[in-house]
Design an enzyme around this catalytic site. Structure first.
Site, short mmCIF file in Angstrom:
data_model
loop_
_atom_site.label_atom_id
_atom_site.label_comp_id
_atom_site.label_asym_id
_atom_site.label_seq_id
_atom_site.Cartn_x
_atom_site.Cartn_y
_atom_site.Cartn_z
N CYS A 108 45.44 41.11 39.90
CA CYS A 108 46.14 41.62 38.72
C CYS A 108 45.23 41.61 37.49
CB CYS A 108 47.39 40.78 38.47
SG CYS A 108 48.38 41.35 37.07
N CYS A 203 52.14 36.60 40.29
CA CYS A 203 51.99 37.16 38.96
C CYS A 203 52.96 38.31 38.71
CB CYS A 203 50.54 37.65 38.81
SG CYS A 203 50.14 38.33 37.21
#
Length: 365
Positions: A108, A203
């Site tokens: 990410c 995440c």
């Protein structure tokens, strides 16, 4: 009358948590023109450990809005859900299906938070971007990253993929503070999230039951669980649902607890070792791929002494990183426990500077 100096503009990634909120507050106090940005990367309901369906992004965005109002700054919302699904979630499923253990937080940062957020922020006139990561940055001719003051919260492990072209636009103001100090600042500012619990899990998705999450896209493929001695002790629903070092959820027992030592994709077997100090759980030499050196000067050396870790919050250990025919090997002075292909190995110099890292591709020895 001299013209008033123009304030540098910074876009702060605000998640609704205390760390990014204090990041925005600190930068405003330092004289920046601050704009908060909430990234909407996942909007599907998820089943949490409490078995409640959760749309966590709505709650997080609401907190970010309240903090921005308290600080007197605007808050924008950037929607990267399509990119996040393709580059992080799909990647995570592919890696697990191949028998590896990916780290979606690192992916990410590499493909969403910094390149996409930075690109859009710069396009909208920002001079810098900032996040609530616990890491120090030292600006100069070469941007250098260092471990945070709070070693228990240090997040340098997740940022080894960054490069100079990104770092020259990045600010990480809370790296010089302890978490307790950050909470104290939030309390003094009257922020609603001063005592808010930190997030965990995947995440932007949250704390999910990873096996149940994977089953949404990866069908079960039962096979045998065998010991390092070759004895069959049980069956598994699919090796992709497990990771190296896992103890719970195996459904097998012995005189000592069993731990996952390896995953044999070809034969669809889960190999377990008995006892937490079993030699089969340790590796001394690992091979890395996709290696990135933040400081390119470090990449010129074919062999160098480093301090490295193969898991987040694992104590740093002495190692040598060697370049061989374009590949990199990391050789530890002492064998390391629970080394999982797909995870990241991250290395530093003795002064605490983050030199870079790579994805663990093999760990045969």
């Amino acid at each position: 009358m001299p013209k008033e100096l123009k304030k540098p503009k910074v876009f702060v990634a605000m998640s609704g948590g205390v760390d990014s909120s204090v990041t925005a507050a600190l930068l405003k106090k330092q004289g920046y023109e601050v704009t908060g940005v909430f990234m909407k990367n996942w909007s599907q309901p998820i089943e949490t450990y409490s078995k409640k369906k959760s749309l966590c992004w709505i709650d997080e965005r609401r907190d970010a809005i309240r903090v921005a109002a308290k600080l007197g700054i605007p808050l924008l919302t950037f929607d990267f859900e399509k990119e996040y699904r393709k580059q992080v979630v799909d990647y995570m499923f592919r890696e697990y299906k191949a028998g590896r253990t990916p780290n979606p937080d690192i992916q990410c940062n590499k493909l969403i938070k910094f390149p996409l957020f930075l690109k859009r922020a710069r396009k909208m006139g920002a001079d810098f971007i900032a996040t609530g990561h616990y890491i120090k940055i030292k600006n100069g001719k070469i941007q250098k990253l260092y471990q945070a003051k709070d070693k228990t919260k240090d997040q340098s492990y997740f940022l080894w993929t960054l490069g100079q072209e990104q770092l020259k636009y990045c600010l990480f103001p809370i790296g010089d503070y302890l978490k307790s100090e950050v909470r104290q600042m939030a309390k003094k500012l009257g922020l609603i999230n001063a005592q808010k619990k930190g997030t965990s899990g995947i995440c932007f998705i949250g704390e999910v039951k990873i096996q149940e999450f994977l089953k949404k896209r990866i069908k079960e493929k039962p096979g045998e669980i065998i010991t390092t001695e070759g004895n069959v002790v049980g069956r598994h629903p699919g090796i992709f649902y497990f990771t190296i070092g896992q103890r719970r959820g195996l459904g097998v027992s012995g005189k000592k607890p069993y731990y996952v030592a390896a995953k044999d994709v070809k034969n669809n077997t889960l190999i377990v070792a008995e006892g937490e100090n079993n030699p089969a759980l340790y590796k001394k030499e690992i091979e890395l791929k996709e290696v990135n050196f933040i400081n390119r000067q470090a990449a010129t050396k074919k062999r160098q002494l480093v301090l490295a870790r193969v898991r987040y919050r694992q104590p740093l250990s002495q190692a040598v990183i060697c370049k061989k025919s374009g590949n990199y090997n990391l050789i530890f002075k002492k064998p390391q426990k629970f080394v999982a292909p797909g995870q990241s190995a991250v290395f530093y110099n003795k002064s605490g500077e983050l030199l870079g890292g790579g994805i663990i591709s093999r760990c045969d020895k």
